[in-house]
Write an enzyme that holds these catalytic residues in place. Structure first.
Site, short mmCIF file in Angstrom:
data_model
loop_
_atom_site.label_atom_id
_atom_site.label_comp_id
_atom_site.label_asym_id
_atom_site.label_seq_id
_atom_site.Cartn_x
_atom_site.Cartn_y
_atom_site.Cartn_z
N CYS A 2 38.68 8.70 88.89
CA CYS A 2 37.98 8.71 90.18
C CYS A 2 38.43 9.85 91.07
O CYS A 2 39.60 10.23 91.08
CB CYS A 2 38.21 7.40 90.91
SG CYS A 2 37.90 5.92 89.94
N ARG A 27 36.52 15.23 86.58
CA ARG A 27 37.41 14.10 86.32
C ARG A 27 36.70 12.97 85.57
O ARG A 27 37.35 12.08 85.02
CB ARG A 27 37.97 13.57 87.64
CG ARG A 27 38.79 14.60 88.40
CD ARG A 27 39.08 14.15 89.81
NE ARG A 27 40.07 13.10 89.88
CZ ARG A 27 41.37 13.29 90.02
NH1 ARG A 27 41.84 14.52 90.10
NH2 ARG A 27 42.20 12.28 90.10
N TRP A 74 34.92 6.01 88.32
CA TRP A 74 34.95 5.72 86.89
C TRP A 74 35.30 4.25 86.76
O TRP A 74 36.36 3.82 87.18
CB TRP A 74 35.99 6.59 86.19
CG TRP A 74 35.95 6.56 84.70
CD1 TRP A 74 35.07 7.19 83.89
CD2 TRP A 74 36.87 5.87 83.85
NE1 TRP A 74 35.38 6.94 82.56
CE2 TRP A 74 36.48 6.14 82.51
CE3 TRP A 74 37.99 5.07 84.07
CZ2 TRP A 74 37.15 5.63 81.41
CZ3 TRP A 74 38.67 4.55 82.97
CH2 TRP A 74 38.25 4.83 81.66
N ASN A 98 41.21 5.21 94.13
CA ASN A 98 41.43 5.57 92.74
C ASN A 98 42.61 4.75 92.25
O ASN A 98 43.66 4.73 92.88
CB ASN A 98 41.75 7.08 92.61
CG ASN A 98 42.04 7.49 91.18
OD1 ASN A 98 41.69 6.79 90.24
ND2 ASN A 98 42.69 8.63 91.02
N GLY A 99 42.43 4.05 91.12
CA GLY A 99 43.53 3.26 90.57
C GLY A 99 43.13 1.83 90.30
O GLY A 99 41.94 1.50 90.20
N GLU A 479 43.45 16.10 65.82
CA GLU A 479 42.75 16.62 66.99
C GLU A 479 41.28 16.89 66.68
O GLU A 479 40.40 16.62 67.51
CB GLU A 479 43.44 17.91 67.47
CG GLU A 479 42.68 18.73 68.47
CD GLU A 479 42.40 18.02 69.79
OE1 GLU A 479 41.63 18.57 70.60
OE2 GLU A 479 42.92 16.90 70.02
N LYS A 483 38.17 15.19 68.69
CA LYS A 483 37.10 15.95 69.33
C LYS A 483 35.73 15.44 68.90
O LYS A 483 34.83 15.28 69.72
CB LYS A 483 37.22 17.44 68.98
CG LYS A 483 38.24 18.18 69.79
CD LYS A 483 37.78 18.34 71.23
CE LYS A 483 38.97 18.61 72.13
NZ LYS A 483 39.86 17.45 72.32
N GLU A 486 35.06 12.03 70.48
CA GLU A 486 34.89 12.09 71.92
C GLU A 486 33.48 12.47 72.35
O GLU A 486 32.93 11.88 73.27
CB GLU A 486 35.87 13.11 72.52
CG GLU A 486 37.30 12.65 72.62
CD GLU A 486 38.17 13.72 73.24
OE1 GLU A 486 38.94 13.38 74.15
OE2 GLU A 486 38.09 14.89 72.83
N HIS A 502 47.15 7.04 49.15
CA HIS A 502 47.80 5.79 49.54
C HIS A 502 46.86 4.85 50.28
O HIS A 502 47.32 3.94 50.97
CB HIS A 502 49.04 6.08 50.37
CG HIS A 502 50.09 6.84 49.62
ND1 HIS A 502 50.86 6.28 48.63
CD2 HIS A 502 50.47 8.15 49.69
CE1 HIS A 502 51.68 7.19 48.14
NE2 HIS A 502 51.46 8.34 48.77
N LYS A 602 38.40 12.85 82.72
CA LYS A 602 39.21 14.04 82.48
C LYS A 602 40.69 13.78 82.71
O LYS A 602 41.54 14.20 81.95
CB LYS A 602 38.73 15.19 83.39
CG LYS A 602 39.45 16.51 83.16
CD LYS A 602 39.19 17.05 81.76
CE LYS A 602 39.87 18.36 81.53
NZ LYS A 602 39.76 18.78 80.11
#
Length: 607
Positions: A2, A27, A74, A98-99, A479, A483, A486, A502, A602
């Site tokens: 947020c 963000r 968010w 925010n939080g 990574e 990506k 995401e 395995h 973000k």
């Protein structure tokens, strides 16, 4: 996540609030809103979805006033819709947050029993009603906020305005960043300096537990106990210019293409080209006597830390532990005397990473931070800051921040090896020569963009994709899978190639593309053998290697991408770029929101 903006100004505030919110879009958010004080009344506009929808509402139903607060949300408590969007209001206060308020249900039950009427599902609305309760008990706004702060538990930053008072705003932070901006007869609040940069260059950062009472001409900061305190006001380096996409379709693509330049900028922070040496800032500890490094981070930054584990162990011959911050902080891990923690964070505000860092501090560890925001909380609480020079990264999926983190950590590993005497001058020269060439080699890698766009067609319809690598290519495989997940929403996993037999090899058939990351290094032959095992089971291999590697194995692959031949030490930096482009082009084909993928933010500033 947020974003918060607050202004006590001289001119109509709504355009400035909306502009500030645009600077906070990176963000991540799913709704937005603003509130202004106009005479005795609080007036508010909110909208679900992108900020343009809020802007359209403000054109149709404008708000007046020179004092106001704005927010991009968010969703945490309550689904993303207009009712749950901020600001939340009563007849006496408006608040953005925010939080997470951890004890909100207990407080909500108490307030509801006393007659408060709640409209939303959010935890934030509880704070507005609690402040109102104390105002109704004839407390001053300052005292009402202070009593409220004593009762709420969790991580938060808050901006609060009061009906009938255009000269007052209160902010507070605990576990979530908040900056105070100082103007000429104006005052500002923001989630970060970037939001305030067009308004003022003079910034003060609230410390943990701080709260601030602002008027048009002043700001008084108080600590958690209510004592008046002074916080340094300094000039910020944040740019006042809005970051644009330029000629690029998406911020992510623009940021991928910026990598040769920002890797070069980062390298110049540590590399003396004239002497061909890597130099660290003045160190608060002796690299030669470090007993163990502990690396912690979240998401993409953690994979940068995993690569650094290989580098530090192989080059500097020092033990390294690496763990995701959300796990490390709860393991109660013993930490050795003389140990150093390396924390990696793009924003410098990542909640789990910050908490793990503070745990390490309690355990007597020195703290080294690799951050892209030198004014961030993590940077301010570190013993040594190694800044990346990525510049603002707007796309939620990290690209240039990742490669500049790798560049910084590579320089740190070389410096540590030199300090510990584990590499001689010949190896030092070869490593510095290799890293000096990375910006130019990165530009060469980008020449594969069209080829990777073609290959993306082979992935876009897949249900599952596997990424394989060995050594430092293993974290790059993870990574790459992250990506793809995401931004394209395709299920993907990264594995150490030697682990395939395995268990994961059972997943492979003709419908599963496999991206193999295989620079010509000491492990290449083993990776080649794993590739043959995959092909024998019908897997469609996309093979990323240099010319020598492709000549040996390329005929087995469905597609190949030839990358520059480099020292294996710097290969992780360069091999990161094609996996970014592959994910990007796949997401474009899938039609997803590349820069702001669903459910992601973000900067993750809450647990």
């Amino acid at each position: 996540m947020c974003g918060i903006i607050g202004i006590i100004g001289k001119q109509p505030v709504v355009p400035l609030l909306v502009d500030g919110l645009r600077r906070l879009e990176y963000r991540g958010y799913d709704s937005a809103g603003v509130a202004t004080i106009n005479g005795p009344r609080i007036r508010r506009r909110r909208a679900q979805g992108k900020l343009d929808r809020l802007a359209e509402k403000l054109v149709d139903r404008p708000l007046e006033g020179t004092t106001g607060i704005g927010h991009t949300r968010w969703a945490t408590h309550g689904i993303p819709n207009e009712i749950n969007a901020h600001p939340h209001v009563t007849d006496r206060v408006a608040i953005v947050h925010n939080g997470i308020i951890e004890n909100f249900q207990e407080l909500k039950d108490e307030l509801a029993a006393e007659g408060s009427k709640f409209e939303s599902e959010t935890d934030t609305e509880v704070v507005a009603h609690l402040i109102t309760k104390y105002l109704d008990l004839q407390m001053t706004p300052k005292d009402a906020v202070f009593e409220t702060l004593k009762r709420i538990e969790g991580a938060f930053s808050l901006a609060i305005v009061f009906s009938g008072d255009e000269e007052l705003m209160v902010g507070a932070r605990k576990g979530s960043p908040l900056a105070v901006g100082y103007g000429d007869g104006e005052m500002f609040l923001g989630s970060d300096a970037h939001a305030l940069a067009p308004l003022t260059k003079m910034i003060s950062y609230l410390e943990e537990g701080d709260w601030v009472v602002m008027s048009r001409d002043s700001a008084q900061v108080y600590d958690e106990a209510g004592n008046a305190v002074e916080r340094e006001v300094k000039e910020t380096t944040a740019s006042g210019a809005l970051v644009g996409k330029g000629e690029y379709r998406h911020f992510m693509l623009k940021e991928i293409y910026e990598q040769p330049a920002v890797i070069g900028d980062t390298l110049l922070s540590f590399f003396n080209a004239a002497q061909r040496t890597v130099n660290m800032p003045e160190l608060p500890f002796d690299l030669a006597s470090v007993s163990r490094f502990t690396i912690t981070a979240c998401g993409t930054a953690f994979y940068a830390g995993m690569v650094a584990k290989y580098w530090l162990e192989q080059v500097a011959r020092v033990p390294v532990e690496a763990d995701v911050a959300s796990e490390l902080r709860y393991r109660q891990a013993p930490m050795p005397e003389g140990g150093v923690m390396i924390v990696v964070s793009q924003s410098g505000e990542t909640a789990d990473t910050l908490a793990a860092m503070r745990y390490a501090r309690e355990q007597g560890q020195k703290i080294v931070s690799v951050v892209n925001v030198p004014e961030s909380t993590i940077a301010r609480e570190s013993d040594l800051v190694l800044p990346t020079k990525a510049g603002p990264e707007i796309g939620v999926a990290s690209t240039k921040a990742f490669t500049t983190q790798l560049t910084t950590l590579a320089c740190f590993a070389i410096a540590t090896g030199i300090a510990r005497g584990t590499i001689d001058h010949v190896r030092e020269d070869s490593l510095t020569h290799a890293i000096e060439q990375v910006p130019a080699r990165a530009a060469e890698v980008l020449l594969n963009d069209d080829r990777l766009a073609e290959i993306a067609h082979q992935i876009a319809d897949a249900r599952d994709v596997l990424y394989l690598g060995r050594g430092t290519a293993y974290p790059i495989a993870m990574e790459g899978a992250l990506k793809l997940k995401e931004i394209s929403y395709i299920h993907a996993e990264g594995y150490a190639a030697g682990e395939m037999k395995h268990g994961p090899i059972a997943l492979i058939d003709e419908n599963v593309p496999i991206v193999v990351i295989a620079p010509s290094d000491d492990l290449f032959e083993k990776t080649a053998s794993n590739t043959q095992e995959v092909v024998a089971r019908g897997g469609k291999v996309i093979f990323l290697s240099d010319r020598a590697g492709i000549e040996k194995v390329g005929d087995l692959a469905m597609a190949t991408v030839e990358l520059p031949t480099v020292d294996p030490f710097v290969a992780p930096i360069l091999y990161s770029i094609p996996i970014q482009l592959l994910a990007y082009h796949t997401a474009v084909l899938k039609g997803t929101d590349v820069d702001q993928p669903r459910n992601l933010a973000k900067s993750v500033t809450v647990e």
